[in-house]
Structures are given as C-alpha cells and as structure tokens.
Design a protein around this motif. Structure first.
Motif, PDB file in Angstrom:
ATOM      1  N   ALA A 122       0.836  -1.207   0.000  1.00 52.65           N
ATOM      2  CA  ALA A 122       0.000   0.000   0.000  1.00 52.65           C
ATOM      3  C   ALA A 122       0.870   1.257   0.000  1.00 52.65           C
ATOM      4  O   ALA A 122       0.569   2.242  -0.690  1.00 52.65           O
ATOM      5  N   GLY A 123       1.958   1.207   0.766  1.00 54.28           N
ATOM      6  CA  GLY A 123       2.876   2.347   0.768  1.00 54.28           C
ATOM      7  C   GLY A 123       3.518   2.562  -0.587  1.00 54.28           C
ATOM      8  O   GLY A 123       3.672   3.703  -1.043  1.00 54.28           O
ATOM      9  N   ILE A 124       3.895   1.464  -1.247  1.00 52.97           N
ATOM     10  CA  ILE A 124       4.494   1.577  -2.580  1.00 52.97           C
ATOM     11  C   ILE A 124       3.493   2.144  -3.575  1.00 52.97           C
ATOM     12  O   ILE A 124       3.846   2.928  -4.461  1.00 52.97           O
ATOM     13  N   ALA A 125       2.224   1.763  -3.440  1.00 51.99           N
ATOM     14  CA  ALA A 125       1.187   2.261  -4.352  1.00 51.99           C
ATOM     15  C   ALA A 125       0.944   3.755  -4.177  1.00 51.99           C
ATOM     16  O   ALA A 125       0.714   4.485  -5.151  1.00 51.99           O
ATOM     17  N   LEU A 126       0.983   4.233  -2.939  1.00 54.67           N
ATOM     18  CA  LEU A 126       0.619   5.621  -2.654  1.00 54.67           C
ATOM     19  C   LEU A 126       1.791   6.592  -2.726  1.00 54.67           C
ATOM     20  O   LEU A 126       1.597   7.777  -3.044  1.00 54.67           O
ATOM     21  N   LEU A 127       3.000   6.126  -2.429  1.00 52.79           N
ATOM     22  CA  LEU A 127       4.143   7.028  -2.319  1.00 52.79           C
ATOM     23  C   LEU A 127       4.413   7.838  -3.585  1.00 52.79           C
ATOM     24  O   LEU A 127       4.668   9.055  -3.483  1.00 52.79           O
ATOM     25  N   PRO A 128       4.383   7.242  -4.785  1.00 58.38           N
ATOM     26  CA  PRO A 128       4.628   8.068  -5.977  1.00 58.38           C
ATOM     27  C   PRO A 128       3.623   9.204  -6.138  1.00 58.38           C
ATOM     28  O   PRO A 128       3.987  10.302  -6.598  1.00 58.38           O
ATOM     29  N   TRP A 129       2.370   8.966  -5.750  1.00 56.97           N
ATOM     30  CA  TRP A 129       1.346  10.002  -5.855  1.00 56.97           C
ATOM     31  C   TRP A 129       1.585  11.118  -4.842  1.00 56.97           C
ATOM     32  O   TRP A 129       1.417  12.306  -5.160  1.00 56.97           O
ATOM     33  N   ILE A 130       1.987  10.743  -3.638  1.00 58.90           N
ATOM     34  CA  ILE A 130       2.244  11.744  -2.594  1.00 58.90           C
ATOM     35  C   ILE A 130       3.441  12.617  -2.973  1.00 58.90           C
ATOM     36  O   ILE A 130       3.390  13.853  -2.875  1.00 58.90           O
ATOM     37  N   ILE A 131       4.526  11.970  -3.404  1.00 56.98           N
ATOM     38  CA  ILE A 131       5.715  12.735  -3.800  1.00 56.98           C
ATOM     39  C   ILE A 131       5.420  13.591  -5.026  1.00 56.98           C
ATOM     40  O   ILE A 131       5.845  14.745  -5.117  1.00 56.98           O
TER      41      ILE A 131
END
Length: 225
Positions: free
Chosen positions: A205-214
């Motif tokens: 879940a972190g891998i899925a969301l991190l690119p969007w957050i950054i």
C-alpha cells in the motif's frame, strides 16, 4: 512462491470462457481511454490496468499474451477512432481504405501489448511481488519500443493519462515514460494489496501511494524560468 491452486482456478475460468474473457479484456482496454484527455479520469488507471496484471500473474505466457492483445485492441480502437474520420472524411479516402488502415493499426499496436503480456507472465511466474519490478519495466520498455520502431507510434502511453494527476509532478524530472513506470507500479502494488493476506500488504500500500504523494509535493515547484 506461486499459489498453484489459485493459478489453476484462474486458468480454468479463462479456458472455460474464452470468448467472454476476450470480450472483457477488450472492454477494459476501451475503458482505459477514459483516463486520457478529454475525459481525464486519471484516478481509474491503476484499477483499469488490474486485469492485465491479473492475467500476467495467474495465466501462462501464451494466455496472458492473448488477453493483453485484446486489451490493447480495445485501447487503440477506442483511443484512435478519430484517425478513421481524418482519413475518410477529411482525407477523402475510400471507406474500405480507411477501414483497412485502422484495422491494421489496431492489430499492430495490440501486438505490442501482447508482447508485453507474454514477457511479464514469463518472468513473474506467479509471484505477485515480482510484478512490482517486472510489470513496470516490461510494459514501459514495449511502450518505448513502439514509440520509434518502424517510424513509431508513441500515442496512448500510460504516462499521458497522468498529465493532470498528482503524478504529473514527476514529468519534468523523469518524462512520460518514467511517469508510465510509476503508474504501472502503483497498479501492481494495488494488486498485491488486494491478494495478499499478510502484513506485507501494508508495504505494498505504501508503494502504491508514495509516488502520488511525492508527485503532489513536486507539482508546485517551478523548474524553469
């Protein structure tokens, strides 16, 4: 390790209903057009790409190649239909000429998608976590290849669907193909979240969301003057 039982169940479903599965992949490919302009439903991209990843994960390479072929056919038929209008209406080409050109274009572009599906399935070998590395790399390599090989056709690269999304913050740094990598990575991680039952799903879940957050954090930066 591959879940052999689940592999067999998915394969049996596709084998028993080949027409339905082909139609479903064609439809999902067509729906992916909604993530591009002028519709701009970019948030749907990770979801609408899941059928491709599921097929590559649970089916042998030959079956995955067939499914991704129909997925690509739906995408390019719906995403480039206007070429028919340009050729027939504005270019005054005969109806049969415009139709043949469009069919050939769709078949060629779908073949690229088929190649990507075969490669991903072959290398992943039923291991969901391998998708995080292999699926983005293979899919974008094929996108890059079709962008220049035999004069090239770079339209409808996945990255173009994200020009208005938080991932757009990455485009000045890594370009469209790099953004395609992040979009497919997010979809791959989303699939792991769905199918995993362990604590590792939170890592996915972190891998899925991190690119969007950054990406959202990068958007306000003015890179040029």
């Amino acid at each position: 390790m591959p879940n052999i039982r689940k592999l067999n169940q998915v394969q049996q479903f596709f084998d028993a209903r080949p027409r339905i599965s082909q139609l479903a992949f064609f439809a999902f490919g067509g729906l992916l057009t909604l993530t591009f302009a002028p519709f701009g439903l970019y948030i749907l991209m990770p979801v609408l790409f899941l059928p491709v990843l599921c097929s590559c994960l649970y089916c042998p390479p030959r079956t995955a190649a067939k499914h991704t072929f129909w997925y690509g056919a739906g995408l390019f038929l719906s995403g480039t239909y206007w070429l028919y209008i340009s050729i027939h209406v504005f270019g005054q080409a005969p109806l049969w000429v415009a139709t043949i050109i469009m069919i050939c274009l769709v078949l060629i572009m779908a073949s690229y998608c088929s190649a990507a599906g075969w490669i991903i399935s072959r290398l992943v070998n039923g291991d969901a976590w391998r998708l995080l590395l292999i699926a983005p790399s293979a899919w974008i390599t094929i996108e890059w290849l079709r962008g220049w090989f035999l004069s090239g056709f770079p339209w409808l690269a996945v990255g173009y669907s994200q020009i208005d999304s938080p991932l757009a913050g990455w485009i000045p740094l890594i370009g469209i193909y790099g953004t395609s990598v992040l979009a497919v990575l997010s979809s791959s991680a989303l699939l792991v979240v769905i199918i995993e039952n362990s604590r590792q799903r939170w890592q996915a879940a972190g891998i899925a969301l991190l690119p969007w957050i950054i990406g959202a954090a990068l958007q306000p930066i003015q890179w040029t003057e």
